[in-house]
Design a protein around this motif. Structure first.
Motif, mmCIF file in Angstrom:
data_model
loop_
_atom_site.group_PDB
_atom_site.id
_atom_site.type_symbol
_atom_site.label_atom_id
_atom_site.label_comp_id
_atom_site.label_asym_id
_atom_site.label_seq_id
_atom_site.Cartn_x
_atom_site.Cartn_y
_atom_site.Cartn_z
ATOM 1 N N ASP A 195 0.597 -11.100 0.389
ATOM 2 C CA ASP A 195 -0.337 -12.062 0.971
ATOM 3 C C ASP A 195 -1.234 -11.468 2.052
ATOM 4 N N ALA A 196 -0.666 -10.701 2.945
ATOM 5 C CA ALA A 196 -1.417 -10.203 4.095
ATOM 6 C C ALA A 196 -2.510 -9.216 3.695
ATOM 7 N N THR A 197 -2.273 -8.451 2.634
ATOM 8 C CA THR A 197 -3.231 -7.419 2.245
ATOM 9 C C THR A 197 -3.951 -7.706 0.937
ATOM 10 N N ASP A 198 -3.498 -8.720 0.196
ATOM 11 C CA ASP A 198 -4.042 -9.046 -1.132
ATOM 12 C C ASP A 198 -4.016 -7.842 -2.069
ATOM 13 N N ARG A 199 -3.011 -6.999 -1.906
ATOM 14 C CA ARG A 199 -2.864 -5.839 -2.782
ATOM 15 C C ARG A 199 -1.794 -6.121 -3.815
ATOM 16 N N ARG A 200 -2.043 -5.658 -5.031
ATOM 17 C CA ARG A 200 -1.058 -5.801 -6.098
ATOM 18 C C ARG A 200 0.168 -4.963 -5.776
ATOM 19 N N VAL A 201 1.328 -5.553 -6.030
ATOM 20 C CA VAL A 201 2.594 -4.861 -5.800
ATOM 21 C C VAL A 201 3.480 -5.077 -7.020
ATOM 22 N N SER A 202 4.631 -4.483 -7.010
ATOM 23 C CA SER A 202 5.579 -4.630 -8.101
ATOM 24 C C SER A 202 5.952 -6.101 -8.287
ATOM 25 N N ASP A 203 6.010 -6.559 -9.544
ATOM 26 C CA ASP A 203 6.371 -7.944 -9.841
ATOM 27 C C ASP A 203 7.744 -8.323 -9.293
ATOM 28 N N SER A 204 8.583 -7.331 -9.036
ATOM 29 C CA SER A 204 9.939 -7.619 -8.577
ATOM 30 C C SER A 204 9.941 -8.382 -7.252
ATOM 31 N N HIS A 205 8.920 -8.176 -6.403
ATOM 32 C CA HIS A 205 8.850 -8.897 -5.133
ATOM 33 C C HIS A 205 8.718 -10.403 -5.379
ATOM 34 N N CYS A 206 7.840 -10.788 -6.293
ATOM 35 C CA CYS A 206 7.642 -12.204 -6.592
ATOM 36 C C CYS A 206 8.822 -12.782 -7.369
ATOM 37 N N GLU A 207 9.388 -11.968 -8.248
ATOM 38 C CA GLU A 207 10.538 -12.432 -9.025
ATOM 39 C C GLU A 207 11.722 -12.747 -8.121
ATOM 40 N N LYS A 208 11.833 -12.033 -6.998
ATOM 41 C CA LYS A 208 12.914 -12.266 -6.033
ATOM 42 C C LYS A 208 12.540 -13.326 -5.006
ATOM 43 N N ASN A 209 11.322 -13.892 -5.123
ATOM 44 C CA ASN A 209 10.822 -14.903 -4.181
ATOM 45 C C ASN A 209 10.849 -14.399 -2.743
ATOM 46 N N GLU A 210 10.477 -13.136 -2.549
ATOM 47 C CA GLU A 210 10.449 -12.560 -1.210
ATOM 48 C C GLU A 210 9.314 -13.184 -0.398
ATOM 49 N N PRO A 211 9.557 -13.498 0.859
ATOM 50 C CA PRO A 211 8.494 -14.057 1.708
ATOM 51 C C PRO A 211 7.335 -13.072 1.846
ATOM 52 N N GLY A 212 6.111 -13.593 1.808
ATOM 53 C CA GLY A 212 4.940 -12.750 1.965
ATOM 54 C C GLY A 212 4.360 -12.251 0.662
ATOM 55 N N TYR A 213 4.951 -12.641 -0.463
ATOM 56 C CA TYR A 213 4.473 -12.229 -1.779
ATOM 57 C C TYR A 213 4.274 -13.471 -2.635
ATOM 58 N N GLU A 214 3.223 -13.456 -3.475
ATOM 59 C CA GLU A 214 3.002 -14.598 -4.360
ATOM 60 C C GLU A 214 2.322 -14.154 -5.642
ATOM 61 N N TRP A 215 2.524 -14.960 -6.695
ATOM 62 C CA TRP A 215 1.886 -14.707 -7.980
ATOM 63 C C TRP A 215 0.405 -15.041 -7.885
ATOM 64 N N GLU A 216 -0.421 -14.222 -8.481
ATOM 65 C CA GLU A 216 -1.863 -14.440 -8.549
ATOM 66 C C GLU A 216 -2.289 -14.382 -10.010
ATOM 67 N N SER A 217 -3.409 -15.005 -10.316
ATOM 68 C CA SER A 217 -3.951 -14.936 -11.670
ATOM 69 C C SER A 217 -5.459 -15.039 -11.628
ATOM 70 N N ASP A 218 -6.092 -14.733 -12.745
ATOM 71 C CA ASP A 218 -7.549 -14.789 -12.819
ATOM 72 C C ASP A 218 -8.068 -16.198 -12.633
ATOM 73 N N GLY A 219 -7.307 -17.200 -13.033
ATOM 74 C CA GLY A 219 -7.755 -18.579 -12.969
ATOM 75 C C GLY A 219 -7.374 -19.307 -11.699
ATOM 76 N N ASP A 220 -6.951 -18.567 -10.675
ATOM 77 C CA ASP A 220 -6.524 -19.199 -9.428
ATOM 78 C C ASP A 220 -7.710 -19.846 -8.723
#
Length: 67
Positions: free
Chosen positions: A32-57
């Motif tokens: 979230d803070a940097t808007d940089r793509r990271v490993s999906d594992s962060h979002c899969e673990k529901n880690e704070p500060g990470y969220e799923w993004e998509s083209d249609g957001d």
């Protein structure tokens, strides 16, 4: 018996991972803070500060109107 349970769990996790993305490559995990793509594992673990993004957001820039 332990191998059978482990294999079953691995299949269930893999199947869930394939269906969780909903469309394959049109969704990714971002920091979230940097808007940089990271490993999906962060979002899969529901880690704070990470969220799923998509083209249609629709959370992108909102137009400001003058009154």
């Amino acid at each position: 018996m332990s191998r059978r349970v482990a294999l079953t769990m691995a299949v269930v996790v893999a199947a869930f991972g394939l269906t969780a993305c909903g469309g394959g490559g049109d969704r990714w995990c971002e920091h979230d803070a940097t808007d940089r793509r990271v490993s999906d594992s962060h979002c899969e673990k529901n880690e704070p500060g990470y969220e799923w993004e998509s083209d249609g957001d629709s959370k992108s820039k909102k137009k400001k109107t003058r009154h």
